[in-house]
Design a protein around this motif. Structure first.
Motif, mmCIF file in Angstrom:
data_model
loop_
_atom_site.group_PDB
_atom_site.id
_atom_site.type_symbol
_atom_site.label_atom_id
_atom_site.label_comp_id
_atom_site.label_asym_id
_atom_site.label_seq_id
_atom_site.Cartn_x
_atom_site.Cartn_y
_atom_site.Cartn_z
ATOM 1 N N GLY A 184 0.829 -1.202 0.000
ATOM 2 C CA GLY A 184 0.000 0.000 0.000
ATOM 3 C C GLY A 184 0.859 1.246 0.000
ATOM 4 N N TRP A 185 0.310 2.292 -0.579
ATOM 5 C CA TRP A 185 0.899 3.632 -0.486
ATOM 6 C C TRP A 185 0.058 4.440 0.493
ATOM 7 C CZ3 TRP A 185 5.467 5.142 -2.397
ATOM 8 C CH2 TRP A 185 6.037 4.399 -3.433
ATOM 9 N N PHE A 186 0.742 5.073 1.422
ATOM 10 C CA PHE A 186 0.103 5.888 2.435
ATOM 11 C C PHE A 186 0.788 7.250 2.430
ATOM 12 C CE2 PHE A 186 -2.256 2.387 4.235
ATOM 13 C CZ PHE A 186 -1.511 1.295 3.832
ATOM 14 N N ARG A 187 0.072 8.278 2.822
ATOM 15 C CA ARG A 187 0.682 9.608 2.840
ATOM 16 C C ARG A 187 0.288 10.336 4.116
ATOM 17 N NH1 ARG A 187 -2.719 12.555 -2.089
ATOM 18 N NH2 ARG A 187 -4.736 12.726 -0.994
ATOM 19 N N GLN A 188 1.169 11.242 4.498
ATOM 20 C CA GLN A 188 0.899 12.060 5.670
ATOM 21 C C GLN A 188 1.402 13.473 5.425
ATOM 22 O OE1 GLN A 188 2.139 10.469 9.482
ATOM 23 N NE2 GLN A 188 0.536 11.655 10.470
ATOM 24 N N THR A 229 0.231 17.214 -1.592
ATOM 25 C CA THR A 229 1.528 17.397 -0.940
ATOM 26 C C THR A 229 1.582 16.632 0.378
ATOM 27 O OG1 THR A 229 1.865 19.574 -1.930
ATOM 28 C CG2 THR A 229 3.066 19.099 0.101
ATOM 29 N N ALA A 230 2.590 15.788 0.516
ATOM 30 C CA ALA A 230 2.724 14.939 1.705
ATOM 31 C C ALA A 230 4.000 14.124 1.578
ATOM 32 C CB ALA A 230 1.526 14.000 1.845
ATOM 33 N N VAL A 231 4.346 13.451 2.665
ATOM 34 C CA VAL A 231 5.349 12.390 2.594
ATOM 35 C C VAL A 231 4.607 11.105 2.262
ATOM 36 C CG1 VAL A 231 7.127 11.085 3.798
ATOM 37 C CG2 VAL A 231 6.846 13.538 4.253
ATOM 38 N N TYR A 232 5.074 10.439 1.233
ATOM 39 C CA TYR A 232 4.453 9.201 0.779
ATOM 40 C C TYR A 232 5.298 8.015 1.229
ATOM 41 C CZ TYR A 232 1.090 11.690 -2.108
ATOM 42 O OH TYR A 232 0.058 12.495 -2.541
ATOM 43 N N TYR A 233 4.633 7.061 1.823
ATOM 44 C CA TYR A 233 5.285 5.846 2.308
ATOM 45 C C TYR A 233 4.673 4.631 1.625
ATOM 46 C CZ TYR A 233 6.530 8.848 6.284
ATOM 47 O OH TYR A 233 7.000 9.866 7.076
#
Length: 120
Positions: free
Chosen positions: A31-35, A87-91
């Protein structure tokens, strides 16, 4: 031990595109998650190990496409028509994909994250 390494983030103008890559140490549901700063983490998209099922958050449907190349143990997130709110950090992370209701939850292995900034 599962290892995940993201790449492909950067600065792009609204309406532009980026492709993120997640290189894994094996074949897993990913999965790709963002914060974003001050916001809760959001599940963006997930894909099962066989590519049989995918999940997209409503906020990215029609703009983002997840895919994978199991020969390279790599999962991609093609992001088109980017907006400032992306816009976010994607993990990337190992994940579990649910169908009823559609959802994607992270498991216990995460990459280091890659910054995506959408700004003019």
């Amino acid at each position: 031990q599962v290892q995940l390494v993201e790449s492909g983030g950067g600065l792009v103008r609204p309406g532009g595109s980026l492709r993120l890559s997640c290189a894994a140490s094996g074949v897993y549901t990913i999965g790709w998650f963002r914060q974003a700063p001050g916001k809760e983490r959001e599940g963006v998209s997930c894909i099962t190990s066989s590519s049989g099922s995918t999940y997209y958050a409503d906020s990215v449907k029609g703009r983002f496409t997840i895919s994978r190349d199991n020969a390279k143990s790599t999962v991609y997130l093609q992001m088109n028509k980017l907006k400032p709110e992306d816009t976010a950090v994607y993990y990337c992370a190992t994940a579990v994909l649910y169908s009823r209701p559609p959802n994607c939850r992270p498991r216990d292995s995460w990459g280091q994250g890659t910054q995506v900034t959408v700004s003019s």
